[in-house]
Motif scaffolding. Structure first.
Motif, short mmCIF file in Angstrom:
data_model
loop_
_atom_site.label_atom_id
_atom_site.label_comp_id
_atom_site.label_asym_id
_atom_site.label_seq_id
_atom_site.Cartn_x
_atom_site.Cartn_y
_atom_site.Cartn_z
N THR A 15 71.33 74.41 41.44
CA THR A 15 70.28 75.04 40.64
C THR A 15 70.56 74.92 39.15
N ARG A 18 69.85 71.38 38.04
CA ARG A 18 68.42 71.08 37.89
C ARG A 18 67.83 71.73 36.65
N GLU A 19 68.25 72.98 36.38
CA GLU A 19 67.64 73.74 35.29
C GLU A 19 68.33 73.53 33.96
N ALA A 25 68.89 79.57 36.08
CA ALA A 25 69.36 79.50 37.46
C ALA A 25 69.55 80.90 38.03
N LEU A 28 66.22 82.34 39.04
CA LEU A 28 65.69 81.75 40.26
C LEU A 28 66.44 82.23 41.50
N LEU A 29 67.75 82.45 41.36
CA LEU A 29 68.57 82.84 42.50
C LEU A 29 68.67 84.35 42.67
N GLU A 73 73.39 68.51 47.39
CA GLU A 73 72.01 68.65 47.85
C GLU A 73 71.88 68.31 49.33
N ARG A 142 60.58 71.41 40.96
CA ARG A 142 61.87 72.05 40.66
C ARG A 142 62.43 72.82 41.84
N GLN A 144 61.16 75.58 43.06
CA GLN A 144 60.95 77.01 42.89
C GLN A 144 59.94 77.57 43.88
#
Length: 306
Positions: A15, A18-19, A25, A28-29, A73, A142, A144
Motif C-alpha cells: 500500500t 502504491r501511494e 496508506a 486506507l488500511l 503482490e 489504486r 481502494q
C-alpha cells in the motif's frame, strides 16, 4: 530461514509503495501512521534490505523494494484466492465488497442491488463511497474499491477509459442533452456545436464524465468551450442553468423533466451518446464475490450472460 510477521506487513508494504505516502496508506488500511511505519521497519529488518528511501514528495521504492514488490503482490493475491477457495468449499460467499457510486442512486439502481445482495448473499459486507466517474476509476486502479459505476462514451470509444487491468460491463445506454436557461430557446434550438461552444457554459472537473465527453467533441472540431463557472454536482449545475448562468449537459430523461417543470431550453440539433458501466478489476472477475455481484447485476439490468 527468515520468518515474516504476517500478511498485514506485506499489505502495508504494497500500500505504501502504491501511494508513496505512509499517511495515505494508513488511512486506507485504517491504521495509525506509527503502526504502518513500524510494519515497514519490521519487514525491512526481516529481509535485510532497505525497501524505501525518502524524497521531497514522500517515499520512493529502492531498487530492492521495486524488485520485491511484485512478489509481495503475488503473496497477497494468493492469500485472497485461498480465502475465496475456502468460502467456495463451504458453499458460502463471504467477504468485503467496496463499491464506488456516482450520480443518483435511482439511476444506477443501487437500492435494488443492496436489497438483493443482503437477501441472497448476507455474508458479503458492502461498503459504498461516492464520487465522480474519474475519481471512481482512479480508486479502482489504486485498489481502494473492488467495483465501481462509471459513465463514459459508448461502445469501442470506452476503451480509452481503461487499460487491460479493468473490465467494463455495459449496463445502459442513454444520451445527454444540452440544456440552457429559459428564454434561450431561439439561441440553442438549431445551434450546432460551434455556435453552442461560443455560448456561456457551466464547466465540470476534469475527472467528470461531462468534461471528458465534451472535451472529445470540442477538440475533434477544434473548438474551445466558453466556461464561465465550474461545479461538481449535477443538482448544482441545473440550479445554475435555471438561474441563467449558462449551458450544461443533462441526462435526457432529466432534461425533459426540467423543460416541462421549469421551462429550460433544449438544444435541438445535438446530443451526446453515453453509457453507464460497471468497472471491475479484470484479474478478480472470477472470484466468488465478483461472480455474486455480476449475477445480481445481470438480473437487475437484464443483461445477457457472458
Amino acid at each position: 530461514m527468515t520468518r515474516f510477521s504476517n500478511i498485514n506487513t506485506l499489505l502495508a508494504f504494497v500500500t505504501v509503495a502504491r501511494e508513496g505516502s505512509v499517511s495515505r496508506a494508513a488511512e486506507l488500511l485504517n491504521l495509525t501512521q506509527p503502526a504502518v511505519s513500524q510494519q515497514l521497519r519490521r519487514l525491512s529488518e526481516e529481509v535485510g534490505l532497505p525497501l524505501f528511501e525518502r524524497e521531497a514528495a514522500g517515499l520512493r521504492l529502492t531498487g530492492d523494494g521495486a524488485a520485491l514488490l511484485p512478489k509481495a503482490e503475488q503473496v497477497i493475491e494468493a492469500m485472497g484466492a485461498f480465502r475465496q477457495a475456502a468460502c467456495q468449499r463451504s458453499d458460502v460467499v463471504t467477504g468485503p465488497l467496496r463499491i464506488g457510486t456516482i450520480i443518483d442512486p435511482e439511476f444506477i439502481r443501487l437500492g435494488q442491488l443492496l436489497g438483493r445482495m443482503r437477501a441472497e448473499f448476507p455474508g458479503i459486507e458492502t461498503e459504498l463511497s461516492h464520487g465522480i466517474s474519474g475519481e471512481i476509476m482512479a480508486r479502482l486502479l489504486r485498489g481502494q474499491i473492488d467495483a465501481g459505476f462509471v459513465l463514459g462514451p459508448p461502445g469501442d470509444e470506452a476503451g480509452a477509459m481503461v487499460d487491460e487491468t479493468v473490465h467494463l460491463v455495459t449496463l445502459a445506454a442513454f444520451s445527454y442533452r444540452v440544456v440552457a436557461p429559459a428564454g434561450w430557446q431561439a439561441q440553442v434550438e438549431t445551434a450546432d456545436w460551434p455556435a453552442l461552444a461560443a455560448l456561456p457554459w457551466i464547466g465540470t472537473p476534469e475527472m467528470s464524465a461531462h468534461y471528458q465527453l465534451l472535451r472529445r467533441i470540442f477538440e475533434a472540431r477544434g473548438l474551445e468551450q466558453n466556461v464561465v463557472a465550474r461545479v461538481d454536482q449535477e443538482a448544482s449545475m441545473m440550479e445554475m442553468v435555471r438561474s441563467g448562468v449558462g449551458l450544461s449537459l443533462c441526462r435526457d430523461a432529466i432534461a425533459l423533466y426540467q423543460k416541462q417543470s421549469y421551462g429550460v431550453a433544449l438544444a435541438g440539433r445535438v446530443a451526446v451518446p453515453a453509457c453507464l458501466y460497471l468497472a471491475l478489476p479484470a484479474r478478480q472477475i472470477d472470484s466468488p464475490v465478483m461472480a455474486a455481484l455480476l449475477g445480481l447485476m445481470r438480473g437487475i439490468w437484464q443483461l445477457p450472460r457472458a
